[in-house]
Design a protein around this motif. Sequence first.
Motif: not given
Lengths: 138, 123
Positions: B38-41, B67-74, B114-118, B9-14
Amino acid sequence: MVDQDLEVRVAVDVDIVTARQVGRRLADAAGFTATDSTLIATAISEVARNMLTYAGRGHLRIRLVEEARRIGLEIIASDDGPGIADLDQAMRDGFSTGSGMGLGLPGARRLVDDFAVVAPVGVGTTVTMRKWRVRRDA
Amino acid sequence: MTVPILKQGGFLIASVQDAMTDGDAVQLQDDLMQQVGRFRSRGIIVDVTMLDVMDSFAARSCRAIAHMTRLRGAVTVIVGIQPEVSFSMVQLGVTMEDVLTALDLEEGLQLLAQRTRGEAGRG
C-alpha cells in the motif's frame, strides 16, 4: 508468599504466553537471575507450543523444588496426545513432523539443567524439566 | 494484541508490545505485507525491545517477515533484541543468520538508510 506449585492449562496460543509468564514470575520470586528466568520462560514456551501443535491441549505443572543447597524450578508438561514414536529422532535438531523446523525438544533441553521425556505412542507425552540455582546462603 | 505499525517516510516501523501470541505474530506478517504494498515501503523495522522471550516460533516469524518483504522489494531489520533474550536464542539454537539486526531503532533506521540509498526511487 507466592504460590509455589501452579498449574496452567494450554489449549490456545494465548495460554503459551500465560504459561511462560507464570514460569517467569515464579523464577523471579525464587531469586533466579534475569537470564535464567528468560531461559525458563523460553523452555516453557517451546514445550507448551509442542503440546498445542501435536496434542491440541495439555497442561503444565510449574513448581519450586527446595533442597538444602539449591532451589529448583520444575516444569512438568503433559498431554494426552499421540506420544512420540521415535524419541531419538525427535531429540535431534532440525527434525520435525509438524510445520516448524523442529528445535522444540532438543532446543528446550539446552535451556535447562534436567530434562526427561516419556512419550508412549497413543498415550501421550510428558516432558519434565528443571533449572537449578544454588542457594546464596548455602 | 495488534502490533502498531507506523509509517515514517519510506519506512514502516512495527513496535511489538510485550507478550506477543502466535496469532499476533501471524497477523503482523500479514499486516506488514499489506502495508509494504500500500505504501510502497522500502524498509521495515520490527522493534522487539519489549519482548521478554523470543522462542523458535518468534524467530521463525521474524525470518518469514524478512524473507517475504524482501520478495516485495523491501529490507527488514529486527531491532532491540534484549541481552537475556539474545543469550536464550543462542542456547536454543535459533540463529537468524539470514536476518538483518541492529541494536535499536536509531541504528536500525541508519542501516535501512544505507541499504536503500542510491536505489531508484519508486512511487
